[in-house]
Motif scaffolding. Structure first.
Motif, PDB file in Angstrom:
ATOM      1  N   TYR A  37       0.989  -1.358  -0.094  1.00  0.00           N
ATOM      2  CA  TYR A  37       0.006  -0.135   0.182  1.00  0.00           C
ATOM      3  C   TYR A  37       0.885   1.392  -0.171  1.00  0.00           C
ATOM      4  N   THR A  38       0.487   2.105  -0.855  1.00  0.00           N
ATOM      5  CA  THR A  38       1.366   3.387  -0.894  1.00  0.00           C
ATOM      6  C   THR A  38       0.412   4.492  -1.669  1.00  0.00           C
ATOM      7  N   MET A  44       6.887   7.887  -6.181  1.00  0.00           N
ATOM      8  CA  MET A  44       6.822   6.721  -5.427  1.00  0.00           C
ATOM      9  C   MET A  44       6.802   5.564  -6.428  1.00  0.00           C
ATOM     10  N   ILE A  45       8.023   5.029  -6.658  1.00  0.00           N
ATOM     11  CA  ILE A  45       8.056   3.853  -7.862  1.00  0.00           C
ATOM     12  C   ILE A  45       8.162   2.624  -6.844  1.00  0.00           C
ATOM     13  N   PRO A  46       7.340   1.869  -6.303  1.00  0.00           N
ATOM     14  CA  PRO A  46       7.661   0.884  -5.546  1.00  0.00           C
ATOM     15  C   PRO A  46       8.392  -0.422  -6.303  1.00  0.00           C
ATOM     16  N   THR A  47       7.992  -0.773  -7.339  1.00  0.00           N
ATOM     17  CA  THR A  47       8.588  -1.824  -8.107  1.00  0.00           C
ATOM     18  C   THR A  47      10.229  -1.822  -8.275  1.00  0.00           C
ATOM     19  N   ARG A  61      -2.740   1.856  -4.448  1.00  0.00           N
ATOM     20  CA  ARG A  61      -2.371   3.179  -4.406  1.00  0.00           C
ATOM     21  C   ARG A  61      -3.552   3.997  -4.260  1.00  0.00           C
ATOM     22  N   ASN A  62      -3.464   5.037  -3.205  1.00  0.00           N
ATOM     23  CA  ASN A  62      -4.441   6.205  -3.462  1.00  0.00           C
ATOM     24  C   ASN A  62      -3.771   7.631  -3.188  1.00  0.00           C
ATOM     25  N   CYS A 100       3.593   1.718   2.956  1.00  0.00           N
ATOM     26  CA  CYS A 100       4.680   2.627   2.645  1.00  0.00           C
ATOM     27  C   CYS A 100       4.347   4.226   2.540  1.00  0.00           C
ATOM     28  N   GLY A 101       4.707   4.977   3.379  1.00  0.00           N
ATOM     29  CA  GLY A 101       4.517   6.529   3.316  1.00  0.00           C
ATOM     30  C   GLY A 101       5.917   7.274   2.749  1.00  0.00           C
TER      31      GLY A 101
END
Ligand SMILES: [Zn+2]
Length: 207
Positions: A37-38, A44-47, A61-62, A100-101
């Motif tokens: 969740y982010t 923000m590029i989690p991958t 994501r939101n 993840c904030g």
């Protein structure tokens, strides 16, 4: 937009063939290991920063990375976040949830402004979907944050409905971050508690 279109063209020529191989490898038996969740923020590029790839994890994501408490779950008004939790943890049996904030979150900055009654009144919420979203799912966390009264030297207790689910955390004891980033950290910890309520709610539904 041109840059994005050029990227799509380059992807089709340079990367698609190798990606298709990765898709085929997991096509019939994907085994994602986590739900992440982010915030929808473009930074923000989690991958990329988790070095994960095709089939590794679900991402939800939101705006502001808000995770509603399960008390907000109603058949006709539910949001994407608990649905994502059920898809990941109940249907796909995922056992790891990551929240993840990030710093300088524009949605968190706006939520902090909503402590002013002028910014969060009914009229403002009616004309702004973002303010409405932040007030509905962030206001109680904002109030908890304000109750701390700026004293971040003390530990903060986070408690769920059941007494067994609680933990203590220090928020920026060295006072390195701005007030909005402190709020972001507090909210993220409150959402860990909300996630427990969501998992329980999804589990009850399955039974
Ligand atoms: Zn953000």
């Amino acid at each position: 937009m041109d840059r994005i279109l050029r990227g799509i063209m380059r992807y089709r020529v340079l990367d698609r063939a190798s990606m298709v191989k990765q898709f085929q490898a997991v096509k019939d038996n994907p085994t994602p290991k986590a739900v992440f969740y982010t915030c929808m923020d473009s930074r923000m590029i989690p991958t990329r920063f988790t070095e994960t790839s095709v089939g590794d994890m679900f991402v939800v994501r939101n705006a502001g990375n808000l995770l509603p408490h399960s008390q907000h779950f109603m058949d006709e008004m539910t949001s994407c976040e608990p649905a994502g939790l059920e898809l990941a943890c109940v249907i796909n049996d995922i056992r790891h949830i990551i929240v993840c904030g990030h710093s300088d979150c524009k949605a968190m900055n706006l939520l902090y402004k909503l402590k002013s009654k002028e910014e969060s009144n009914k009229e403002q919420r009616r004309i702004s979907p973002l303010k409405s979203w932040l007030c509905t799912h962030g206001q109680s966390s904002l109030e908890k944050f304000i109750e701390m009264n700026g004293d971040f030297t003390k530990p903060m207790l986070f408690t769920a409905e059941t007494p067994q689910r609680k933990f203590v955390a220090y928020i920026d004891p060295e006072n390195q971050f701005c007030i909005e980033d402190k709020l972001s950290q507090v909210i993220l910890l409150i959402y860990l508690i909300h996630l427990c309520t969501g998992v329980l709610s999804a589990g009850r539904k399955k039974r």
